[in-house]
Structures are given as C-alpha cells and as structure tokens.
Design an enzyme around this catalytic site. Structure first.
Site, PDB file in Angstrom:
ATOM      1  N   ILE A 131      -1.687   8.687  -0.840  1.00  0.00           N
ATOM      2  CA  ILE A 131      -1.156   7.549  -0.098  1.00  0.00           C
ATOM      3  C   ILE A 131      -0.504   6.537  -1.040  1.00  0.00           C
ATOM      4  CG2 ILE A 131      -1.790   5.601   1.384  1.00  0.00           C
ATOM      5  CD1 ILE A 131      -1.819   8.396   2.732  1.00  0.00           C
ATOM      6  N   GLU A 132      -1.135   6.279  -2.171  1.00  0.00           N
ATOM      7  CA  GLU A 132      -0.636   5.256  -3.088  1.00  0.00           C
ATOM      8  C   GLU A 132       0.738   5.609  -3.669  1.00  0.00           C
ATOM      9  OE1 GLU A 132      -1.654   2.338  -4.035  1.00  0.00           O
ATOM     10  OE2 GLU A 132      -3.675   2.190  -3.189  1.00  0.00           O
ATOM     11  N   SER A 133       0.907   6.853  -4.102  1.00  0.00           N
ATOM     12  CA  SER A 133       2.102   7.191  -4.886  1.00  0.00           C
ATOM     13  C   SER A 133       2.673   8.562  -4.596  1.00  0.00           C
ATOM     14  CB  SER A 133       1.739   7.143  -6.373  1.00  0.00           C
ATOM     15  OG  SER A 133       0.766   8.152  -6.666  1.00  0.00           O
ATOM     16  N   TYR A 238      -4.820   0.374   5.698  1.00  0.00           N
ATOM     17  CA  TYR A 238      -4.939   1.189   4.484  1.00  0.00           C
ATOM     18  C   TYR A 238      -6.166   2.089   4.516  1.00  0.00           C
ATOM     19  CZ  TYR A 238      -5.564   2.214  -0.519  1.00  0.00           C
ATOM     20  OH  TYR A 238      -5.751   2.844  -1.735  1.00  0.00           O
TER      21      TYR A 238
END
Length: 465
Positions: A131-133, A238
């Site tokens: 999800i982050e990158s 998130y």
C-alpha cells in the site's frame, strides 16, 4: 514611504533610462541518479478519502472467513464492512495495481519476512509496503516520504537511516526494512501490542493517534475511527486498506489474482576503501550502470560517497572478485577512480556567491561538501562542484564495454600473483583478468593448459581507464 520614493525619483528625472535586465533564472536542484516515482499511498488515500466505498458482494465475507480459518494471520483481521469493501476494490478497480505490486514485491518479500521473523514481529507486516509504495525503492510521496516503507526524513534518522547528498538509505530495501521493524516495534509497544493502533500511528503519527486515544478513551482503533473528527479520514481508511492488502497478498489466487513474483536479484557485496565512479564499477563487473543502480537504489549520485572509506556496494553475483582485482590494481598505481571537479574559494566568497557562480543551488553545494547551508568558507578551501549524475553517466555512455582481450604485452598492466583454486582453468582465470589463455601461458612459461590447485600464476592485470 511611497511618497519619499516618488520624490526621490523626481530628483533623477533627467537621468537617461537604463535597459531593463531580466534576472537569470534561479538554478534548479541537481537531479538524482534515479528519478523518484510517485508513491502509491498518495493516490490511494486521495482516491478514497472523499468518497464512500461501494459495499462488498454478499458472497465475499464467507470466502474471506474460510480463507482466514485456513491460513490464519498474525495480525487480527476483522471481517467488517471496511475491510471487505477494500478487498472487493482490490479485486475490481485496483486489480492491476495489486497484481503489479505483488509481482514486484517478489524481489523483496523473502528478505522482509526474514527480518520480521528475526525481530519476532508479525509476518503480515511484510505487506504494508504494497500500500505504501507498491514495493518501489524510489517511491516519493508529496510529503517527501521515501522508499519501500515511506519514511519521512526525521523518522528515518531516528531509526538509524543515513541521508545525505550521496546516499538516502530510505531507498535501500534491506536497511529501511530493518529500520521499519524497529519503528513498528516501538509503535506496538506504545499501544500495548494493539497492531491496528500501531498501523494507524504509522500513517498518522504516534503523537496524534496517542492524543486521540487519550482524549476519547477509545479502547481500540475501530472505536476511535467511529469518532469521525478525532483522527484524519486518511488514517481511518489506511488501516482497513492495509488489512485488506494482507488478506489478498497472503493468498492472491483465492481472490482471482495470477501473480508471477519477480525473483530477488543475485548479488555479492564488495567493500570499497575509497570513492569510485559507478561507470567504472560497471566496467569492472562487465555489466551496465542500470544494473549497478538497481542493486544499489540508495545511491543518489554518479559515485559512491566521497568521504566513505569502507562503503559496501552490491555487484552482480560472480563479479565481486573481478571488481576487487581491478580495485587492487588501481590502488597499486594510485589511480584516481572518481570524477570530481573542484572549486578553490577566493577572498570574499560565500556559499551563495560560489553557488551562483557555478550555476547550482546553495543547498546542493553545501550538501555535496558535507557543510551546513549557513557554513562559512575559507580562502583557499577546496569545494566539490556538484554535478548532474545523468549528465555524468551520459558522458561515459558506452564506457562500460569490456575491452577486447589484450595481447601478452604488459605495458598498460600491473603485475599480480594469483593462487589457483580448485576448479580453476586457464580459461576461467583469463576471463577473470580480462586477458587470454595464450597471454597467461606466455607470462608463466606454460607449454600446456594444465594447472593445479595451489599453483601460483603471474598475471598482468589491466588498469581501467
């Protein structure tokens, strides 16, 4: 003030007008070796922080429940509407994003899981970078968070990551994973092992989430998220998004994904006692600069850090010995291995004046020389001129090709002694030293190709240009 200015202008009314000069544009920051890519977290949270998610299909809950009972997770996965809605979204609108991310993640997941296991942390955390990158080492968010784990600069420093003009270890997948493991443990400890609150604070900040918990008396993340204005909507979205990613990533086939994970690159590590241009390393390793850059995404410039005396650099598997042989040969002749231009400070110079003269930003000039931006310079002080890595490498385009096998001449070579290892042949040794079998036989007065382990051979190795 306006009147005084007008009066003063009147005193010089007869002065001939001067030609207006357009000020020179301010210099731009020097581009990095690898252009950062937009971080996926920005687009994902922007996409769903202001719209309501459609409900998940009725059959999805039973599918997920069966999956969780079969596989199990070491972070609790609640089967609530938010988690299920994100799983459905991943199966539909975001299918390509998830599939591509998981394929790319194959390069790093074994390493990430190994570090988490060694630290005694939940292995489900390995999917947070999806999800982050999307597992991109050079992902850069609008907030300037960077790397697979999307560390902000301050948090990275607090967790042992180095960041300067030459290196940004937030982009080093292994070192940033070690830092992320330390940080996630700290967050979990702060919230008494509640991983949902720990994940919320990973996104929203431990201070903000901690204050919200204290202010509301909420016992868990879901109770806190229900109090709409206590934490940002981005953080409320998130956590279920990451939990849904954990579910899908652990068993992608169950949710209709066909993932062919990329293989982790095979590499060896060499320790460089002084700075070396990357194009020279690529030449020695008989590879491309792109390959060296891919193995070392933390490097920001055309060279390894200019002040590092023991820099660990990754090179393709099977090339470390060849690189070290060439390095030793260059050391024997005291060959300069890094392309640097220098500026000698004059009387009256400041970083601002020098930067303007060189056409670079004051920040680039200061950081390239390990100086504070407010530092003073002394007359005669030598400063490295910061340069664009892409220009430097383009200037050497094609320089990575290995030269043709030399003749037995030793004019451009340095003599070394090589101890034959079990399995060595004259052919393999000739390949290692970029020479020919005929040259080896000539240098060692050999009449046949037979050699034995332990035998010493004289080799004249080429000095790289």
């Amino acid at each position: 003030m306006v009147l005084a200015a007008a009066g003063a202008a009147g005193l010089h009314a007869q002065t001939p007008p001067t030609e207006t000069q357009t000020p020179a544009p301010a210099p731009l920051a020097i581009p990095e070796l690898t252009e950062p890519e937009p971080a996926s977290i920005d687009k994902l949270l922007e996409m769903f922080a202001s719209v309501e998610l459609p409900p998940a299909p009725p059959t999805l809950e039973s599918t997920v429940q069966s999956d969780l009972q079969t596989l199990g997770h070491d972070i609790p996965i609640p089967l609530n509407a938010r988690v299920l809605a994100y799983i459905a979204l991943f199966q539909g609108r975001l299918r390509d994003f998830i599939e591509e991310g998981l394929q790319r993640g194959g390069r790093y997941l074994p390493m990430i899981q190994g570090i988490l296991r060694a630290e005694g942390l939940p292995l489900d955390l390995a999917y947070v970078p999806l999800i982050e990158s999307a597992f991109k080492p050079n992902a850069l968010s609008r907030a300037r968070a960077r790397g697979v784990w999307q560390f902000m600069a301050g948090t990275a420093t607090l967790n042992g990551l180095r960041r300067d003009w030459y290196v940004d270890e937030r982009s080093d997948p292994e070192k940033s994973t070690q830092a992320a493991a330390r940080y996630l443990r700290t967050l979990a400890d702060q919230f008494d092992g509640d991983w949902h609150l720990a994940l919320a604070s990973y996104n929203g900040g431990p201070g903000r989430v901690g204050r919200a918990v204290k202010r509301t008396g909420a016992e868990d993340f879901w109770e806190l998220a229900a109090k709409r204005r206590q934490i940002p909507r981005e953080t409320r979205e998130y956590v279920p998004m990451v939990l849904a990613a954990m579910v899908v990533a652990k068993n992608p086939a169950q949710y209709g994904f066909h993932v062919e994970p990329e293989r982790a690159p095979a590499y060896e590590t060499v320790v460089l006692p002084r700075p070396v241009d990357l194009q020279r390393i690529a030449q020695w390793a008989d590879t491309t600069i792109d390959e060296i850059r891919s193995l070392n995404p933390e490097l920001r410039r055309w060279t390894t850090p200019v002040r590092d005396a023991q820099y660990e650099l990754k090179v393709p598997a099977g090339t470390a010995e060849r690189v070290m042989v060439q390095l030793a040969a260059a050391d024997a002749l005291n060959t300069n291995l890094v392309s640097l231009n220098w500026y000698t400070a004059k009387r009256g110079d400041t970083l601002t004046i020098i930067a303007r003269r060189l056409g670079v930003t004051r920040s680039d000039l200061a950081e390239a020389n390990y100086l504070r931006i407010s530092a003073k310079v002394a007359v005669g002080q030598k400063l490295i001129v910061p340069r664009d890595a892409t220009v430097m490498l383009a200037r050497n385009d094609g320089a990575t090709a290995v030269p043709a096998a030399p003749k037995a001449s030793t004019a451009d070579r340095v003599k070394v002694s090589y101890r034959v290892k079990p399995g060595d042949t004259l052919t393999s040794i000739a390949r290692l030293y970029e020479t020919t079998v005929a040259a080896l036989k000539n240098w060692n007065n050999l009449s046949t190709n037979l050699i034995k382990a332990g035998q010493r051979l004289t080799v004249y190795t080429r000095i790289a240009d």
